[in-house]
Structures are given as structure tokens and as C-alpha cells.
Design a protein around this motif. Sequence first.
Motif, mmCIF file in Angstrom:
data_model
loop_
_atom_site.group_PDB
_atom_site.id
_atom_site.type_symbol
_atom_site.label_atom_id
_atom_site.label_comp_id
_atom_site.label_asym_id
_atom_site.label_seq_id
_atom_site.Cartn_x
_atom_site.Cartn_y
_atom_site.Cartn_z
ATOM 1 N N ASP A 189 3.022 19.657 -11.570
ATOM 2 C CA ASP A 189 4.448 19.884 -11.817
ATOM 3 C C ASP A 189 4.674 21.124 -12.666
ATOM 4 N N ASP A 247 -0.838 15.051 -11.467
ATOM 5 C CA ASP A 247 0.568 15.249 -11.113
ATOM 6 C C ASP A 247 1.304 16.027 -12.195
ATOM 7 N N PRO A 291 -6.140 10.037 -4.767
ATOM 8 C CA PRO A 291 -4.943 9.674 -5.537
ATOM 9 C C PRO A 291 -5.064 8.263 -6.113
ATOM 10 N N PRO A 306 1.715 7.217 -10.734
ATOM 11 C CA PRO A 306 0.562 8.063 -10.409
ATOM 12 C C PRO A 306 -0.281 8.333 -11.660
#
Length: 377
Positions: A180, A176, A232, A138
Motif C-alpha cells: 500500500d 499488504d 497469502p 490479511p
Amino acid sequence: MTDQPGFLFTILAFLLVIGPLIFVHELGHYFAGRLCGVKADAFSIGFGREIMGYTDSRGTRWKLGWIPMGGYVKFAGDMNPASVPDPEWLNLPPEERAKTFQAKGVWQRFFIVAAGPITNFLVAIGIFMAFFAAYGQPRTPAVIAAVQEQGPAANAGLRIGDRVTAIEGRQVDTFDEMADIIRFRPNEKLRVDYVRDGRNATAWMTTGVDVERDRFGNEFRKGLIGVMSGQPLIEPVPLHQLPGAAVKQTFHIVRTMIDTLGQIISGRRSVKELGGPIKIAQVSGQQATLGWMNVVMLMALISINLGFINLLPIPMLDGGHLAFYLYEGVVRRPVPEKAMEWAFRSGLAVLLSFMIFVTLNDILSLDAFERLAGLIG
């Protein structure tokens, strides 16, 4: 109603997940010992009475114990699997004594002990490399594409088009990575550094809290700031970049573990989030129902956990031994025997207390007592 796997399926999944990881951990010790010329008397997966086993041409007894909660390599010169030296090792013939663990130099012993946790990290790195090679990584930019009205980000002044560069001083390159960090900080005040129109800026905000419940009934408290990413983006990872990407992913998970542990110690997270063998078994069964890819990723996470926990400087763990050898290497003399004896006793007490605590924690999280009370009533 939750979709829980059966008991036998859960036990089988647990053994299939934890067994290979224990094996490779001990295999790291074993091969490092062989490299340094140390004879291994026993290599065991599990503790307690031997179920089956065989002795190889080198005199090593490979066996399976009936308690599948760990494993060990017992080297020549050790009195027990915890590498406590046998007082009789000095009486061995010189040729045999030279093959004992205790006869090796301090840095050779350090290497042998460190090889176990290092192998666990290498397993995780190998898994991440395989996934990145097969599916890419990603790489969605940490650029805000939508902002929730009256959300933490909006109230702090963030706008569409802002590119987040760091959170709490930790650099973020992708959306991402940003998500996180935020996810594991519910209801916490965060410093967010970002770039707007080429200018650096900083915003302070307190994350919101969202409670998610999965199909198995597990609940997760996660932080959020009310922003969304754009489309994405998954990019292939060139072959020469695979090791670096996998190491970075492993390091990111270790940092997350340290952050989470710090939150539990400081009281920002509940101790109920600590899990033991029962919780690992439960999660293993659940992930196994979702497919082999989930199981393999779970193995990577548990392998990192095993490596990290074993490096903690607690006597009886690899990290405790490494601390002793580090002391010996620096001051040029071993830790006094009496001090080491008390250290091992206290380390054993700490580990047993922790195991009892997390096991009770697991049982309580399964509502076992409430179900028992309901059956009695």
C-alpha cells in the motif's frame, strides 16, 4: 469499450452511498447537542427548498432538501446552518437562552462540533470490524519470496528471504501494508529498511510506475519495486482485537490520504486525481455493479474522507469552528467578531472555489467537452 453503469443507476447508487453518511455525520452533532442540553431547530439532509419533513415533539424540524449535496443541524441560537450566532439570541427568555448552542461552555461547543467527524470515523471503524470479524485480516508477512530481475528492488540489492520492516520510516508488519505504501508512491525515491539473516540493513530505490486500467476505463498510476510475497495468509481476528485492528486500518487510510494530498500539493501527483461529487457518483455507480461488499467498503472510505475533510481548519467547516473554540479555550476569550466574520467569508470563498475546481476536474476527466465537440462537429 468500457462497462459503465447507466445514469439513473449511478445517481441512485450515489444517493444510497452519500445520503446515510451525511445523515450519521449530522446525527453525531445532533446527539452531542442533546447530551449537552441544546435544542435543535432543524435537521436537514440536503440544502435548498424542503421536499418533505415533519416536526417532532421536541420542536425539531426533520426535513429533506432538494439539493442532496450535504446536510446540517441548525441549533437554537444559530442564525444559519453554519452556526453563525444570531444577534437576537441574547434577547431570548433565560429558559430558552439556556438551550441555545451559544449559551454552552466552549468545551461543550467543541464537543458538539467534533462529534460529526468523529461519528464518520466510528462508522468506518464499525465497517472494518464487521469485515475483519466475517472474513479475517490479511497477515502475509512482509518477506520477499520473489525478486524481478533488473527491477528497483533487485538493483538496490534486496534478495529472496529479506523481511521489510519499514518504508520511509513507517513500520510495516505485513506485505499488504508494504504494498500500500509503495503503490501510492510511483517514481519516488524510497528508503527501505529490512532484516537479512538477523541483521538490520537499509536500501534506497526509486519505484517503478505501472498504469492499470479497470473495466470501467479508469486509469491508476501505481508504484512498484518488483517483488512478490509468498502464499497469502488470512488470519481470523479475535473479538477483543477487532476494535484495535479497525482503528489501525482507519489510521492507515488517513495517513495515505495525507500523503496523497501532500504529493498533489508538491506536484508529484496530478491535480486531476482530485475528485468531487461527480467523481464520487461515478465511482459509486461502478462499485454498485460489483456487489454490495464493494459499496460498503466504498462507504467506509468516503466516511473517512468526510471526517478528515471536515476536520480541516477552514472556516465554514467543522475544523474551522474547532480552531475558534480551541483559541477561545486557551486565551479565555472568543475570537473577535470582525475577525470571525472575515474568516467565514474567506472560508466560504475557498470552499466555493474548491468545489468549482473539483467539479470542472470531474467534467474534464469524463471527457465531456470532447464528446460535446464531437457531437457539434
